[in-house]
Design a protein around this motif. Sequence first.
Motif, PDB file in Angstrom:
ATOM      1  N   MET A  25      32.174  -4.890  46.741  1.00  0.00           N
ATOM      2  CA  MET A  25      32.546  -3.576  47.212  1.00  0.00           C
ATOM      3  C   MET A  25      31.732  -3.253  48.459  1.00  0.00           C
ATOM      4  O   MET A  25      30.517  -3.376  48.464  1.00  0.00           O
ATOM      5  N   PRO A  26      32.382  -2.827  49.534  1.00  0.00           N
ATOM      6  CA  PRO A  26      31.641  -2.522  50.764  1.00  0.00           C
ATOM      7  C   PRO A  26      30.744  -1.304  50.582  1.00  0.00           C
ATOM      8  O   PRO A  26      31.060  -0.396  49.807  1.00  0.00           O
ATOM      9  N   SER A  27      29.641  -1.321  51.267  1.00  0.00           N
ATOM     10  CA  SER A  27      28.682  -0.240  51.167  1.00  0.00           C
ATOM     11  C   SER A  27      28.899   0.767  52.294  1.00  0.00           C
ATOM     12  O   SER A  27      29.228   0.382  53.410  1.00  0.00           O
ATOM     13  N   MET A  28      28.720   2.039  52.008  1.00  0.00           N
ATOM     14  CA  MET A  28      28.851   3.079  53.037  1.00  0.00           C
ATOM     15  C   MET A  28      27.468   3.405  53.574  1.00  0.00           C
ATOM     16  O   MET A  28      26.461   3.030  52.991  1.00  0.00           O
ATOM     17  N   ASN A  29      27.441   4.123  54.691  1.00  0.00           N
ATOM     18  CA  ASN A  29      26.132   4.517  55.197  1.00  0.00           C
ATOM     19  C   ASN A  29      25.653   5.756  54.430  1.00  0.00           C
ATOM     20  O   ASN A  29      26.416   6.403  53.723  1.00  0.00           O
ATOM     21  N   THR A  30      24.389   6.053  54.559  1.00  0.00           N
ATOM     22  CA  THR A  30      23.774   7.109  53.766  1.00  0.00           C
ATOM     23  C   THR A  30      24.427   8.468  54.012  1.00  0.00           C
ATOM     24  O   THR A  30      24.692   9.208  53.065  1.00  0.00           O
ATOM     25  N   LEU A  31      24.700   8.802  55.267  1.00  0.00           N
ATOM     26  CA  LEU A  31      25.315  10.099  55.546  1.00  0.00           C
ATOM     27  C   LEU A  31      26.701  10.207  54.926  1.00  0.00           C
ATOM     28  O   LEU A  31      27.087  11.275  54.449  1.00  0.00           O
ATOM     29  N   ASP A  32      27.453   9.109  54.910  1.00  0.00           N
ATOM     30  CA  ASP A  32      28.761   9.149  54.249  1.00  0.00           C
ATOM     31  C   ASP A  32      28.603   9.409  52.755  1.00  0.00           C
ATOM     32  O   ASP A  32      29.357  10.181  52.169  1.00  0.00           O
ATOM     33  N   ALA A  33      27.617   8.777  52.133  1.00  0.00           N
ATOM     34  CA  ALA A  33      27.381   9.003  50.705  1.00  0.00           C
ATOM     35  C   ALA A  33      27.003  10.460  50.453  1.00  0.00           C
ATOM     36  O   ALA A  33      27.469  11.072  49.487  1.00  0.00           O
ATOM     37  N   ILE A  34      26.187  11.033  51.328  1.00  0.00           N
ATOM     38  CA  ILE A  34      25.804  12.441  51.182  1.00  0.00           C
ATOM     39  C   ILE A  34      27.030  13.336  51.332  1.00  0.00           C
ATOM     40  O   ILE A  34      27.246  14.264  50.558  1.00  0.00           O
ATOM     41  N   ARG A  35      27.858  13.043  52.324  1.00  0.00           N
ATOM     42  CA  ARG A  35      29.058  13.861  52.570  1.00  0.00           C
ATOM     43  C   ARG A  35      30.084  13.752  51.444  1.00  0.00           C
ATOM     44  O   ARG A  35      30.768  14.719  51.125  1.00  0.00           O
ATOM     45  N   LEU A  36      30.209  12.576  50.859  1.00  0.00           N
ATOM     46  CA  LEU A  36      31.229  12.334  49.842  1.00  0.00           C
ATOM     47  C   LEU A  36      30.792  12.700  48.426  1.00  0.00           C
ATOM     48  O   LEU A  36      31.628  12.799  47.532  1.00  0.00           O
ATOM     49  N   ARG A  37      29.507  12.889  48.215  1.00  0.00           N
ATOM     50  CA  ARG A  37      28.989  13.170  46.881  1.00  0.00           C
ATOM     51  C   ARG A  37      29.601  14.457  46.339  1.00  0.00           C
ATOM     52  O   ARG A  37      29.658  15.471  46.996  1.00  0.00           O
ATOM     53  N   ARG A  38      30.095  14.377  45.119  1.00  0.00           N
ATOM     54  CA  ARG A  38      30.662  15.529  44.422  1.00  0.00           C
ATOM     55  C   ARG A  38      30.229  15.477  42.958  1.00  0.00           C
ATOM     56  O   ARG A  38      29.985  14.403  42.426  1.00  0.00           O
ATOM     57  N   GLU A  39      30.196  16.620  42.321  1.00  0.00           N
ATOM     58  CA  GLU A  39      29.959  16.610  40.879  1.00  0.00           C
ATOM     59  C   GLU A  39      31.293  16.343  40.202  1.00  0.00           C
ATOM     60  O   GLU A  39      32.252  17.066  40.385  1.00  0.00           O
ATOM     61  N   ILE A  40      31.320  15.286  39.421  1.00  0.00           N
ATOM     62  CA  ILE A  40      32.522  14.875  38.703  1.00  0.00           C
ATOM     63  C   ILE A  40      32.248  15.053  37.216  1.00  0.00           C
ATOM     64  O   ILE A  40      31.243  14.563  36.699  1.00  0.00           O
ATOM     65  N   THR A  41      33.130  15.761  36.518  1.00  0.00           N
ATOM     66  CA  THR A  41      32.907  16.000  35.097  1.00  0.00           C
ATOM     67  C   THR A  41      34.076  15.531  34.234  1.00  0.00           C
ATOM     68  O   THR A  41      34.208  15.947  33.090  1.00  0.00           O
ATOM     69  N   ALA A  42      34.909  14.652  34.785  1.00  0.00           N
ATOM     70  CA  ALA A  42      35.979  14.016  34.011  1.00  0.00           C
ATOM     71  C   ALA A  42      35.880  12.521  34.291  1.00  0.00           C
ATOM     72  O   ALA A  42      35.867  12.100  35.447  1.00  0.00           O
ATOM     73  N   PHE A  43      35.784  11.742  33.231  1.00  0.00           N
ATOM     74  CA  PHE A  43      35.532  10.315  33.378  1.00  0.00           C
ATOM     75  C   PHE A  43      36.551   9.496  32.602  1.00  0.00           C
ATOM     76  O   PHE A  43      37.163   9.986  31.659  1.00  0.00           O
ATOM     77  N   THR A  44      36.679   8.239  32.975  1.00  0.00           N
ATOM     78  CA  THR A  44      37.491   7.303  32.204  1.00  0.00           C
ATOM     79  C   THR A  44      36.591   6.626  31.173  1.00  0.00           C
ATOM     80  O   THR A  44      35.365   6.699  31.264  1.00  0.00           O
ATOM     81  N   ALA A  45      37.189   5.963  30.233  1.00  0.00           N
ATOM     82  CA  ALA A  45      36.424   5.254  29.200  1.00  0.00           C
ATOM     83  C   ALA A  45      36.010   3.860  29.655  1.00  0.00           C
ATOM     84  O   ALA A  45      35.366   3.132  28.902  1.00  0.00           O
ATOM     85  N   GLU A  46      36.347   3.496  30.867  1.00  0.00           N
ATOM     86  CA  GLU A  46      36.046   2.155  31.368  1.00  0.00           C
ATOM     87  C   GLU A  46      34.539   1.929  31.428  1.00  0.00           C
ATOM     88  O   GLU A  46      33.798   2.719  32.017  1.00  0.00           O
ATOM     89  N   PRO A  47      34.059   0.849  30.815  1.00  0.00           N
ATOM     90  CA  PRO A  47      32.604   0.591  30.842  1.00  0.00           C
ATOM     91  C   PRO A  47      32.123   0.267  32.258  1.00  0.00           C
ATOM     92  O   PRO A  47      32.882  -0.212  33.095  1.00  0.00           O
ATOM     93  N   ILE A  48      30.854   0.533  32.484  1.00  0.00           N
ATOM     94  CA  ILE A  48      30.224   0.230  33.768  1.00  0.00           C
ATOM     95  C   ILE A  48      29.771  -1.226  33.721  1.00  0.00           C
ATOM     96  O   ILE A  48      29.003  -1.605  32.832  1.00  0.00           O
ATOM     97  N   PRO A  49      30.236  -2.065  34.658  1.00  0.00           N
ATOM     98  CA  PRO A  49      29.806  -3.470  34.658  1.00  0.00           C
ATOM     99  C   PRO A  49      28.281  -3.583  34.788  1.00  0.00           C
ATOM    100  O   PRO A  49      27.636  -2.766  35.449  1.00  0.00           O
ATOM    101  N   ALA A  50      27.716  -4.598  34.181  1.00  0.00           N
ATOM    102  CA  ALA A  50      26.260  -4.794  34.183  1.00  0.00           C
ATOM    103  C   ALA A  50      25.690  -4.846  35.597  1.00  0.00           C
ATOM    104  O   ALA A  50      24.622  -4.281  35.853  1.00  0.00           O
ATOM    105  N   VAL A  51      26.376  -5.492  36.520  1.00  0.00           N
ATOM    106  CA  VAL A  51      25.869  -5.595  37.891  1.00  0.00           C
ATOM    107  C   VAL A  51      25.783  -4.212  38.543  1.00  0.00           C
ATOM    108  O   VAL A  51      24.837  -3.924  39.283  1.00  0.00           O
TER     109      VAL A  51
END
Length: 129
Positions: free
Chosen positions: A1-27
């Motif tokens: 997965m490509p990485s974004m720059n720090t400012l993009d991560a700051i701009r895109l960050r949102r509080e999300i309170t609805a999730f899927t049941a898909e497990p988070i891969p170990a990596v």
Amino acid sequence: MPSMNTLDAIRLRREITAFTAEPIPAVIRDQLEEALHLGPTGNHALSRRFILVEQRGLLDRLSRTTPWMEWLRQAALGVVILAEPGVSKYWLQDATIAGAFLWLAATDLGLGMAWGAVYHSEDAAESER
């Protein structure tokens, strides 16, 4: 997965309170844990610890810790950040910065995230709910 720059991560960050049941891969889980440990600490004192929680029963129990964390019932992963006031006078800042680093890493990795506080240093009564 490509990485974004720090400012993009700051701009895109949102509080999300609805999730899927898909497990988070170990990596991905390992990258999130690394982000927590990379947060700076006052005087280099490790006044915060982390517990990654994936067990459904524990996530459900944590969701009842306060009335504002029901969303944990849907989450595949929870992170408990423990702060230790006896280790450093900067314990609250250290724990908060670790959480911010985690949130930016989650955003970069394409994951949703929410924040729930159990201890409210400014209102002890609220912490007892």
